[in-house]
Design a protein around this motif. Structure first.
Motif, PDB file in Angstrom:
ATOM      1  N   ALA A  47       0.836  -1.198   0.000  1.00 54.58           N
ATOM      2  CA  ALA A  47       0.000   0.000   0.000  1.00 54.58           C
ATOM      3  C   ALA A  47       0.868   1.245   0.000  1.00 54.58           C
ATOM      4  O   ALA A  47       1.904   1.296   0.642  1.00 54.58           O
ATOM      5  CB  ALA A  47      -0.900   0.000   1.232  1.00 54.58           C
ATOM      6  N   THR A  48       0.422   2.235  -0.752  1.00 52.35           N
ATOM      7  CA  THR A  48       1.153   3.492  -0.809  1.00 52.35           C
ATOM      8  C   THR A  48       0.185   4.653  -0.639  1.00 52.35           C
ATOM      9  O   THR A  48      -0.953   4.583  -1.082  1.00 52.35           O
ATOM     10  CB  THR A  48       1.934   3.629  -2.133  1.00 52.35           C
ATOM     11  N   ASN A  49       0.633   5.691   0.029  1.00 50.73           N
ATOM     12  CA  ASN A  49      -0.202   6.864   0.251  1.00 50.73           C
ATOM     13  C   ASN A  49       0.022   7.937  -0.802  1.00 50.73           C
ATOM     14  O   ASN A  49      -0.633   8.962  -0.781  1.00 50.73           O
ATOM     15  CB  ASN A  49       0.067   7.446   1.640  1.00 50.73           C
ATOM     16  N   LYS A  50       0.955   7.715  -1.703  1.00 50.89           N
ATOM     17  CA  LYS A  50       1.262   8.704  -2.720  1.00 50.89           C
ATOM     18  C   LYS A  50       0.183   8.698  -3.800  1.00 50.89           C
ATOM     19  O   LYS A  50      -0.213   7.644  -4.287  1.00 50.89           O
ATOM     20  CB  LYS A  50       2.627   8.405  -3.340  1.00 50.89           C
ATOM     21  N   LEU A  51      -0.275   9.884  -4.159  1.00 53.01           N
ATOM     22  CA  LEU A  51      -1.293  10.013  -5.196  1.00 53.01           C
ATOM     23  C   LEU A  51      -0.657   9.963  -6.576  1.00 53.01           C
ATOM     24  O   LEU A  51       0.402  10.531  -6.794  1.00 53.01           O
ATOM     25  CB  LEU A  51      -2.031  11.349  -5.053  1.00 53.01           C
ATOM     26  N   THR A  52      -1.347   9.315  -7.510  1.00 55.71           N
ATOM     27  CA  THR A  52      -0.893   9.363  -8.894  1.00 55.71           C
ATOM     28  C   THR A  52      -1.286  10.721  -9.466  1.00 55.71           C
ATOM     29  O   THR A  52      -2.103  11.442  -8.881  1.00 55.71           O
ATOM     30  CB  THR A  52      -1.534   8.257  -9.746  1.00 55.71           C
ATOM     31  N   ARG A  53      -0.744  11.068 -10.595  1.00 55.84           N
ATOM     32  CA  ARG A  53      -1.089  12.359 -11.206  1.00 55.84           C
ATOM     33  C   ARG A  53      -2.559  12.408 -11.594  1.00 55.84           C
ATOM     34  O   ARG A  53      -3.178  13.462 -11.587  1.00 55.84           O
ATOM     35  CB  ARG A  53      -0.192  12.653 -12.396  1.00 55.84           C
ATOM     36  N   PHE A  54      -3.138  11.257 -11.902  1.00 52.87           N
ATOM     37  CA  PHE A  54      -4.546  11.195 -12.278  1.00 52.87           C
ATOM     38  C   PHE A  54      -5.446  11.406 -11.065  1.00 52.87           C
ATOM     39  O   PHE A  54      -6.455  12.110 -11.131  1.00 52.87           O
ATOM     40  CB  PHE A  54      -4.859   9.854 -12.951  1.00 52.87           C
ATOM     41  N   GLU A  55      -5.074  10.792  -9.941  1.00 50.75           N
ATOM     42  CA  GLU A  55      -5.826  10.981  -8.707  1.00 50.75           C
ATOM     43  C   GLU A  55      -5.741  12.425  -8.240  1.00 50.75           C
ATOM     44  O   GLU A  55      -6.746  13.017  -7.822  1.00 50.75           O
ATOM     45  CB  GLU A  55      -5.293  10.052  -7.618  1.00 50.75           C
ATOM     46  N   LYS A  56      -4.558  12.999  -8.326  1.00 49.84           N
ATOM     47  CA  LYS A  56      -4.377  14.387  -7.919  1.00 49.84           C
ATOM     48  C   LYS A  56      -5.222  15.322  -8.783  1.00 49.84           C
ATOM     49  O   LYS A  56      -5.903  16.212  -8.267  1.00 49.84           O
ATOM     50  CB  LYS A  56      -2.895  14.770  -8.022  1.00 49.84           C
ATOM     51  N   ALA A  57      -5.215  15.103 -10.097  1.00 50.37           N
ATOM     52  CA  ALA A  57      -6.008  15.940 -11.008  1.00 50.37           C
ATOM     53  C   ALA A  57      -7.493  15.804 -10.710  1.00 50.37           C
ATOM     54  O   ALA A  57      -8.232  16.799 -10.709  1.00 50.37           O
ATOM     55  CB  ALA A  57      -5.722  15.557 -12.455  1.00 50.37           C
ATOM     56  N   ARG A  58      -7.943  14.599 -10.428  1.00 46.38           N
ATOM     57  CA  ARG A  58      -9.360  14.362 -10.136  1.00 46.38           C
ATOM     58  C   ARG A  58      -9.767  15.044  -8.839  1.00 46.38           C
ATOM     59  O   ARG A  58     -10.838  15.657  -8.753  1.00 46.38           O
ATOM     60  CB  ARG A  58      -9.611  12.849 -10.052  1.00 46.38           C
ATOM     61  N   LEU A  59      -8.932  14.931  -7.818  1.00 48.87           N
ATOM     62  CA  LEU A  59      -9.223  15.573  -6.536  1.00 48.87           C
ATOM     63  C   LEU A  59      -9.253  17.098  -6.662  1.00 48.87           C
ATOM     64  O   LEU A  59     -10.163  17.752  -6.147  1.00 48.87           O
ATOM     65  CB  LEU A  59      -8.189  15.171  -5.486  1.00 48.87           C
ATOM     66  N   LEU A  60      -8.246  17.653  -7.333  1.00 42.67           N
ATOM     67  CA  LEU A  60      -8.193  19.107  -7.480  1.00 42.67           C
ATOM     68  C   LEU A  60      -9.380  19.621  -8.288  1.00 42.67           C
ATOM     69  O   LEU A  60      -9.971  20.648  -7.953  1.00 42.67           O
ATOM     70  CB  LEU A  60      -6.878  19.530  -8.136  1.00 42.67           C
ATOM     71  N   GLY A  61      -9.744  18.905  -9.340  1.00 46.54           N
ATOM     72  CA  GLY A  61     -10.883  19.320 -10.159  1.00 46.54           C
ATOM     73  C   GLY A  61     -12.191  19.271  -9.397  1.00 46.54           C
ATOM     74  O   GLY A  61     -13.007  20.200  -9.478  1.00 46.54           O
ATOM     75  N   ALA A  62     -12.395  18.193  -8.642  1.00 47.72           N
ATOM     76  CA  ALA A  62     -13.628  18.046  -7.872  1.00 47.72           C
ATOM     77  C   ALA A  62     -13.729  19.119  -6.790  1.00 47.72           C
ATOM     78  O   ALA A  62     -14.787  19.728  -6.591  1.00 47.72           O
ATOM     79  CB  ALA A  62     -13.698  16.653  -7.247  1.00 47.72           C
ATOM     80  N   ARG A  63     -12.619  19.372  -6.096  1.00 42.24           N
ATOM     81  CA  ARG A  63     -12.649  20.376  -5.030  1.00 42.24           C
ATOM     82  C   ARG A  63     -12.786  21.783  -5.611  1.00 42.24           C
ATOM     83  O   ARG A  63     -13.504  22.621  -5.048  1.00 42.24           O
ATOM     84  CB  ARG A  63     -11.379  20.278  -4.168  1.00 42.24           C
TER      85      ARG A  63
END
Length: 62
Positions: free
Chosen positions: A2-18
């Motif tokens: 398990a890793t806590n690091k976000l992928t670039r896709f997860e980061k983009a999705r989170l930033l866009g949603a917020r």
């Protein structure tokens, strides 16, 4: 593995949603002294680890 690091896709999705939430009137969870872009506010929230969203990851190779 398990890793806590976000992928670039997860980061983009989170930033866009917020950013969408912020543009629709949600209150920022960080101090914002001036009127800045919702994406910048979302990035500040992510940087300060106060982003009110989570990523649920599926692990396929167990």
């Amino acid at each position: 593995m398990a890793t806590n690091k976000l992928t670039r896709f997860e980061k983009a999705r989170l930033l866009g949603a917020r950013a969408l939430q912020l543009s629709m009137g949600a209150k920022p969870l960080v101090k914002v002294s001036e009127s800045i872009d919702p994406i910048d506010i979302a990035a500040l929230e992510l940087e300060n680890k106060v982003l009110p969203l989570d990523v649920k990851k599926n692990e396929y190779n167990k």
